[in-house]
Scaffold this motif. Sequence first.
Motif, PDB file in Angstrom:
ATOM      1  N   GLU A 146       1.006  -1.336   0.607  1.00  0.00           N
ATOM      2  CA  GLU A 146       0.096   0.369  -0.150  1.00  0.00           C
ATOM      3  C   GLU A 146       1.296   1.039   0.284  1.00  0.00           C
ATOM      4  OE1 GLU A 146      -3.391   2.169   2.365  1.00  0.00           O
ATOM      5  OE2 GLU A 146      -2.810   0.479   3.013  1.00  0.00           O
ATOM      6  N   VAL A 147       0.936   2.108  -1.165  1.00  0.00           N
ATOM      7  CA  VAL A 147       1.402   3.107  -1.254  1.00  0.00           C
ATOM      8  C   VAL A 147       0.854   4.491  -0.011  1.00  0.00           C
ATOM      9  CG1 VAL A 147       2.321   5.181  -2.343  1.00  0.00           C
ATOM     10  CG2 VAL A 147       2.262   2.916  -3.868  1.00  0.00           C
ATOM     11  N   PRO A 148       1.383   4.753   0.884  1.00  0.00           N
ATOM     12  CA  PRO A 148       1.406   5.660   1.822  1.00  0.00           C
ATOM     13  C   PRO A 148       0.951   7.220   0.617  1.00  0.00           C
ATOM     14  CG  PRO A 148       3.231   6.134   1.933  1.00  0.00           C
ATOM     15  CD  PRO A 148       3.578   5.198   1.236  1.00  0.00           C
ATOM     16  N   LYS A 149      -0.358   7.866   1.757  1.00  0.00           N
ATOM     17  CA  LYS A 149      -0.245   9.531   0.904  1.00  0.00           C
ATOM     18  C   LYS A 149       0.992  10.128   0.978  1.00  0.00           C
ATOM     19  CE  LYS A 149      -3.158  13.242   1.583  1.00  0.00           C
ATOM     20  NZ  LYS A 149      -2.479  14.383   2.236  1.00  0.00           N
ATOM     21  N   VAL A 150       0.941  10.859  -0.740  1.00  0.00           N
ATOM     22  CA  VAL A 150       2.006  11.840  -0.670  1.00  0.00           C
ATOM     23  C   VAL A 150       1.581  13.152  -0.504  1.00  0.00           C
ATOM     24  CG1 VAL A 150       4.384  12.560  -1.921  1.00  0.00           C
ATOM     25  CG2 VAL A 150       2.565  10.462  -2.332  1.00  0.00           C
ATOM     26  N   ASP A 151       2.608  13.866   0.539  1.00  0.00           N
ATOM     27  CA  ASP A 151       2.494  15.488   1.129  1.00  0.00           C
ATOM     28  C   ASP A 151       2.556  16.946   0.253  1.00  0.00           C
ATOM     29  OD1 ASP A 151       0.688  14.703   3.226  1.00  0.00           O
ATOM     30  OD2 ASP A 151       2.174  13.815   4.319  1.00  0.00           O
ATOM     31  N   ALA A 152       3.546  16.145  -0.425  1.00  0.00           N
ATOM     32  CA  ALA A 152       4.511  17.188  -1.207  1.00  0.00           C
ATOM     33  C   ALA A 152       5.292  16.168  -1.956  1.00  0.00           C
ATOM     34  CB  ALA A 152       5.468  18.675  -0.487  1.00  0.00           C
TER      35      ALA A 152
END
Length: 403
Positions: free
Chosen positions: A259-265
């Motif tokens: 599962e790929v984590p959410k990217v913040d920037a």
Amino acid sequence: MTAGAGKILGVAGYVLLAFLAAAALGVLVAAIPILGELGPVLMSYAGPWITLVSLIGAAMIFRRWRAKGQPFLLAMTILAAFAGVATAFAQARQIAVARKNGAKIDLVQALLAHSQTDTTLVPLTAIYARHNGEPLPLDIYRPEAAAAGADAPVLVYIHGGGWNAQTLKQRQADYRWFAERGYLVISLEYTLASEKRHTWDVVQPQLGCALAWVGANAGRYGGDASRLALWGESAGGNLVLNLSYMANQGSLKLSCPGEVPKVDATIALYPVVDPARMFRNPDVLIGGFGRLMTVNYTGGSPDQFPDRYAVIASSMHISAAAPPTLLIVPEADHLVVPAAAAEFAGRARAAGIDMQMIRMPYAEQAFDLRSGSIGNQMVREVMLRFLNQKGLRADNRAIVQNQ
């Protein structure tokens, strides 16, 4: 020194100053074939030295002209002075842009700029996947948290090289710089394209696996994968845009479980947002490289494989779910047309993406790759400021711990 040796050195000095004057003309007028590419590249690597050598040479030749009155010496004085003044002006403009965007430039450091290769820096290495039996590594540059229990934001780097070249060791001095400021820096490798191996449908799912690995394992190295930023340049800029935009809208398909984590920037330096446009680059010197890179990656031209080019075009992945994005674009880029990035940024803003774009004047592709240069200092400081603004502030008292 004999008279003959002195004469040879004198001629060599005149040739060097004439060459620097031609390069300086290319800095100011990027449209001049060959010189328009050569000048900005030379200035990005040795700009302060070019200015100093040219101005000192102009002063020395001027003294000789005053003594001898030869027209040749006057002409050489003018050429050397032009090289010094032109490169000083261009660098002053770059420094002004850097300061406008919150970056301070240390000219002494720029004079002492060195290679990105750092043989003293030993990262931790892990294998995140395999492709056709070949291991796919990632390198980890770990900060020591200044406060007990503090988890570092994670900064993931994907290298450029036209999808065909370079390695995860590309910018070791930069990895160390960010690790020293409290970031867990992870540099990813991926399967490179070649004349016989086209990886347009391999690399993005593969790197998705790497991001899933980061999400599952960053905590073991003091990182917090819930505070994640991606960073890359050129082809790597294309990849970080595509991966982060697809990851956040749930359309990124992996070639492995995870599962790929959410990217913040996301930070993309001179990204190839439109590979078809790079294929059609008309530049007489650089255009051929663009075609070679895109053909190796996709297997052919945009006319042959329009669907493949669509899959890797960054604009195809724009959505409101995309993370805040910073683009840094050199205005004299002959490989990746700056207008393409401007058009992409406009589409992204229209879709509701928090988009920032900085244009670096008198700069060519890879203008920031020399550690400590004006361009490199600007990119580091602007990136750090952007990360801080987007909630990815690190404990800047951290020190590197890679033992």
